[in-house]
Write a protein that holds these residues in place. Structure first.
Motif, PDB file in Angstrom:
ATOM      1  N   VAL A  68       0.848  -1.200   0.000  1.00 59.74           N
ATOM      2  CA  VAL A  68       0.000   0.000   0.000  1.00 59.74           C
ATOM      3  C   VAL A  68       0.878   1.244   0.000  1.00 59.74           C
ATOM      4  CG1 VAL A  68      -1.743   1.333   1.240  1.00 59.74           C
ATOM      5  CG2 VAL A  68      -1.895  -1.168   1.174  1.00 59.74           C
ATOM      6  N   LEU A  69       0.631   2.130  -0.954  1.00 58.39           N
ATOM      7  CA  LEU A  69       1.302   3.425  -1.032  1.00 58.39           C
ATOM      8  C   LEU A  69       0.285   4.496  -0.648  1.00 58.39           C
ATOM      9  CD1 LEU A  69       3.106   2.978  -4.491  1.00 58.39           C
ATOM     10  CD2 LEU A  69       3.897   2.267  -2.220  1.00 58.39           C
ATOM     11  N   ASN A  70       0.560   5.223   0.416  1.00 59.00           N
ATOM     12  CA  ASN A  70      -0.367   6.252   0.891  1.00 59.00           C
ATOM     13  C   ASN A  70      -0.044   7.624   0.304  1.00 59.00           C
ATOM     14  OD1 ASN A  70      -1.881   4.547   2.690  1.00 59.00           O
ATOM     15  ND2 ASN A  70      -0.110   4.560   4.061  1.00 59.00           N
ATOM     16  N   MET A  71      -1.042   8.510   0.345  1.00 64.08           N
ATOM     17  CA  MET A  71      -0.857   9.882  -0.134  1.00 64.08           C
ATOM     18  C   MET A  71      -0.770  10.846   1.040  1.00 64.08           C
ATOM     19  SD  MET A  71      -3.374   9.970  -3.440  1.00 64.08           S
ATOM     20  CE  MET A  71      -3.415   8.584  -4.589  1.00 64.08           C
ATOM     21  N   THR A  72      -0.096  10.434   2.084  1.00 70.41           N
ATOM     22  CA  THR A  72      -0.015  11.236   3.298  1.00 70.41           C
ATOM     23  C   THR A  72       1.209  12.137   3.346  1.00 70.41           C
ATOM     24  OG1 THR A  72       1.028   9.336   4.378  1.00 70.41           O
ATOM     25  CG2 THR A  72      -1.326   9.604   4.690  1.00 70.41           C
ATOM     26  N   GLY A  73       2.014  12.127   2.304  1.00 69.73           N
ATOM     27  CA  GLY A  73       3.197  12.986   2.281  1.00 69.73           C
ATOM     28  C   GLY A  73       2.833  14.402   1.882  1.00 69.73           C
TER      29      GLY A  73
END
Length: 532
Positions: free
Chosen positions: A309-314
């Motif tokens: 899973v790659l999150n977009m929290t950056g």
């Protein structure tokens, strides 16, 4: 014992009420009380000098929600909202099994919907109504998702990496020019790319157990679901594990610089724009690999399912391009700073890379000193802003505006007197106000009212208090009181509220200029009682 305790409680409550009622100077009164003119209340109105101030490009990274799409505002031009974001690993990886094979790569971002309008049907399905969508329903656009070539630093090297790095609304060309060439959302289903639209339909997945043959149906609320190119992620992610590119998030963010979402028109469609919580977005990579286990010298190879899973929290940034050649000509022709001497007839509040109204109170010589000497007990002070109904007849009207200390880029005293409603920000700080008032018959927005009682009390009671200018903006979330810096600070403006950058809308209000009809003119209203 019960009676004794009971009378003690009664005595305590009576004492509190008595003490509270004695403090006339800090007695807040509501609209009904004012209307009935209790306690011999008197009213006085004062002129307000108000003028427009454009922000120019403004910091737009790390917002709670971001616009995506195309919106043609009848008064402020056509804005195309693109988006850039880092990706972060939910779990770091240093090893991977043999013969890995990707089954699917899906990007998901939830949509906002109005839960009060959701209809549950007898077959178990649901009908949703999307919220925070501006423009025609189901308007088609061209959506392209690219691997970003722009490295978004977390900290600013100027000053020794102490402050967070800022990114601005006008940096779209920088992201667009160095994006990687191949579109990742290249599915044959054109609704995921060339004819994309914000679909209100729920997502339905049906699975059948291979042994029991039992059928399971899973339903999820509407959201963006894009199938991304599996070959790209096989090379970029799976094959890069052994090289250590997924060992830490710092290394990973340098290696895979994130995603760039680009919106374009599709055919003759005008497009529309949605507010999205990209922070809840993610890319889910499902793959199979061989797992070898050895028992008593016998090695068994089993095919197992795995997920990355790659999150977009950056770090992320809203990238806004506005075309003023059509509906935005009049707004674009306005000076960056309005008439600071006489005020402007119309106040243009615009979110994003937008516009602020600047208000100055008590400008007549001796006006504030006269109130200070009068000995008034100020019960209520407020500003009522009238919407230019003719100008806004065919526009979406912002649901809330926000007043703040313009000199110091911070909230005023009245903002702090109410706690936040985090479960429903639209119901937060209702006494402070700023919510849209609508006509009961036409259902059209008419006014906004903001109470500044304690701001005025402090000015009157303390001769050394500074009569600061006040700023007025549209806001997406009244609970957010942080400020973002304009890209080119000057003598007139250095920043604006972060929540105004999040809001894609604008409104036109009547100002305090003497040429504005008296019943629409902006004024400061003070209700007070005179000492005996």
């Amino acid at each position: 014992m019960y009676n004794n305790s009971f009378f003690k409680k009664i005595l305590l409550v009576t004492s509190v009420v008595f003490l509270f009622s004695c403090d006339k100077d800090y007695n807040e009164i509501g609209g009904d009380l004012i209307g009935e003119n209790n306690f011999d209340l008197k009213k006085e109105t004062y002129d307000v000098l108000a003028y427009n101030q454009k922000t120019g490009p403004i910091q737009s990274n790390d917002l709670a929600i971001n616009p995506l799409g195309i919106y043609n505002n009848p008064n402020f031009g056509e804005t195309t909202a693109n988006f850039g974001t880092q990706l972060t690993l939910s779990e770091t990886m240093t090893t991977i099994g043999t013969r890995p094979h990707i089954e699917s790569v899906v990007l998901t971002i939830p949509y906002y919907f109005d839960a009060s309008k959701t209809v549950k049907k007898t077959d178990g399905s649901n009908v949703y109504v999307l919220d925070s969508i501006y423009g025609p329903d189901k308007a088609e656009m061209k959506l392209s998702v690219y691997e970003s070539g722009y490295y978004m630093r977390d900290a600013d090297p100027i000053g020794g990496f102490v402050q967070p790095q800022r990114y601005f609304t006008n940096q779209n060309a920088e992201f667009d020019n160095i994006k990687k060439p191949n579109r990742l959302n290249d599915d044959t289903n054109l609704a995921q790319n060339d004819k994309f639209f914000f679909d209100p339909s729920e997502h339905v997945v049906t699975t059948t157990d291979s042994i029991t043959k039992a059928v399971t149906t899973t339903r999820t609320p509407p959201g963006m679901q894009l199938n991304l190119n599996k070959g790209f992620f096989k090379t970029k992610i799976i094959d890069a594990v052994a090289s250590g590119k997924l060992a830490t998030n710092d290394v990973f963010k340098e290696y895979f610089r994130g995603l760039y979402f680009k919106m374009e028109k599709s055919g003759s469609s005008a497009g529309n724009l949605a507010m999205l919580n990209f922070k809840d977005g993610k890319i889910t990579i499902k793959y199979n690999e061989d797992l070898s286990t050895t028992t008593s010298g016998v090695t068994t190879v089993t095919r197992v399912k795995k997920t990355i899973v790659l999150n977009m929290t950056g770090n992320s940034v809203s990238l806004l391009d506005t075309d003023f050649t059509g509906s935005g000509l009049a707004y674009n022709a306005l000076p960056n700073t309005g008439n600071t001497t006489e005020g402007d007839e119309k106040l243009y509040l615009k979110g994003g890379e937008g516009s602020v109204a600047v208000l100055s109170l008590f400008n007549a010589p001796g006006e504030l000193d006269a109130i200070r000497k009068s000995g008034w007990l100020i019960n209520d002070a407020s500003l009522v802003f009238h919407i230019d109904a003719a100008a806004m007849a065919n526009s979406f009207v912002p649901q809330r505006i926000y007043l703040y200390d313009f000199n110091n880029n911070r909230p005023i005293a009245d903002y702090y007197l109410e706690s936040e409603n985090n479960t429903n920000p639209k119901k937060s700080k209702l006494i402070f106000g700023g919510n849209l008032n609508t006509d009961a018959v036409t259902k059209k927005g008419t006014t906004y009212k903001i109470r500044i009682t304690n701001q005025i009390r402090n000015l009157v009671k303390h001769a050394d208090s500074t009569n600061v200018k006040l700023g007025l903006v549209v806001t997406e979330d009244i609970n957010i009181d942080a400020y973002h810096r304009v890209r080119t600070p000057n003598a007139f403006i250095t920043g604006a509220p972060k929540a105004s950058v999040m809001n894609p809308l604008g409104t036109i209000l009547h100002g305090g200029n003497s040429t504005v009809p008296n019943d629409k003119r902006l004024k400061l209203e003070i209700y007070y009682t005179k000492p005996n």
